[in-house]
Design an enzyme around this catalytic site. Structure first.
Site, PDB file in Angstrom:
ATOM      1  N   SER A 137       0.851  -1.189   0.000  1.00  0.00           N
ATOM      2  CA  SER A 137       0.000   0.000   0.000  1.00  0.00           C
ATOM      3  C   SER A 137       0.885   1.236   0.000  1.00  0.00           C
ATOM      4  O   SER A 137       2.042   1.199   0.438  1.00  0.00           O
ATOM      5  CB  SER A 137      -0.883   0.004   1.254  1.00  0.00           C
ATOM      6  OG  SER A 137      -1.525   1.254   1.430  1.00  0.00           O
ATOM      7  N   TYR A 150      -1.773  -0.800  10.472  1.00  0.00           N
ATOM      8  CA  TYR A 150      -1.886  -1.013   9.025  1.00  0.00           C
ATOM      9  C   TYR A 150      -0.631  -0.520   8.316  1.00  0.00           C
ATOM     10  O   TYR A 150      -0.054  -1.222   7.476  1.00  0.00           O
ATOM     11  CB  TYR A 150      -3.126  -0.293   8.487  1.00  0.00           C
ATOM     12  CG  TYR A 150      -3.349  -0.513   7.006  1.00  0.00           C
ATOM     13  CD1 TYR A 150      -3.880  -1.716   6.538  1.00  0.00           C
ATOM     14  CD2 TYR A 150      -3.039   0.468   6.076  1.00  0.00           C
ATOM     15  CE1 TYR A 150      -4.082  -1.935   5.179  1.00  0.00           C
ATOM     16  CE2 TYR A 150      -3.239   0.268   4.722  1.00  0.00           C
ATOM     17  CZ  TYR A 150      -3.759  -0.936   4.275  1.00  0.00           C
ATOM     18  OH  TYR A 150      -3.952  -1.147   2.928  1.00  0.00           O
TER      19      TYR A 150
END
Length: 271
Positions: A137, A150
């Site tokens: 990501s 995350y």
């Protein structure tokens, strides 16, 4: 034709990548925990021009993944491409996010990829061919507040992918790490129940996505063809990453300034 395995491929970005490879006539096996989407996934792959397969999978469970390996060995054969797309989001402050949430996201986003690599790398190394795509990501290279676990899971995946790139290159195995920013998918619906108070925030961020899942899938496909390592799919993400690399002090000053109102509001609301 290529033989491809995609974890988390029954929806969102994973499904878009499955259909992109299927458009080349590839045999595409999707390993996903959502068994209710099995037939729809197979149909989508077949309609796109490929040969579809589906196998139930939990990337945190060794026995489940061993069953995936047995299935692909029996029904598909040696893989050309392994795409680790299964992933989940988490959100919360440094103070507020539980260790349970940390352990959950790391077990899926990072260790899921580690488990798949341990299963499939031996065959690729023996055959001296193959390509692995790890879906990280933008958060793994330029972090945001209230996404500590995350961010960390995806940053660790980038580092692991770098290790794989160096370690597997002598065996003609390519590695790519995909670093998209927010894409309009259903990823935000996977927040753990204990973080439901962050749902609206995460949903708003996902809805701001300026690049489609199909565009990201195309970037991933081209990365495999060109043996490209890091794939940053959003133009603004590329610019901010370059700023971080070349002017780190200015980068942190700018990001802190831009995120301050969001951060202060988050703590005021008890995030």
């Amino acid at each position: 034709m290529k033989k491809v395995l995609i974890t988390g491929g029954a929806s969102g970005l994973g499904l878009a990548m499955a259909k992109r490879w299927a458009s080349t006539g590839a045999t595409v096996c999707v390993a996903d925990r959502t068994e209710a989407l099995a037939q729809a996934t197979i149909n989508a792959i077949n309609e796109a021009g490929g040969q579809g397969h589906f196998v139930a999978c939990d990337v945190t469970d060794d026995e489940s993944l061993a069953a995936v390996k047995r299935y692909t060995d029996e029904h598909i054969g040696a893989l050309d491409v392994l795409i680790n797309s299964a992933g989940v989001p988490t959100a919360g402050s440094i103070e507020g996010e539980s260790l349970k949430a940390w352990q959950w996201v790391l077990d899926i986003n990072l260790l899921g990829c580690v488990r798949l690599a341990k299963l499939y790398v031996p065959d690729m190394r023996k055959n001296k061919t193959g390509h692995i795509v790890n879906v990280a990501s933008q958060a793994g290279i330029t972090s945001m507040p209230f996404m500590g676990s995350y961010n960390a899971s995806k940053a660790a995946l980038v580092a692991y992918s770098e290790t794989m790139k160096l370690e597997l290159s002598p065996f003609n195995i390519g590695v790519s790490v995909l670093c998209p920013a927010f894409v309009k998918t259903n990823l935000d619906k996977s927040l753990p129940e204990e973080q439901s108070d962050m749902q609206s925030v995460v949903t708003k961020l996902v809805e701001r996505g300026t690049v489609s899942a199909e565009e990201v899938a195309e970037a991933a496909f081209k990365a495999v063809q060109n043996n490209k390592f890091m794939v940053i799919t959003h133009a603004d993400g590329g610019r901010i990453y370059s700023l971080k690399r070349w002017l780190p002090n200015f980068y942190f000053w700018l990001m802190a300034k831009k995120s301050k109102p969001f951060t202060v509001k988050g703590y005021e609301n008890g995030a």
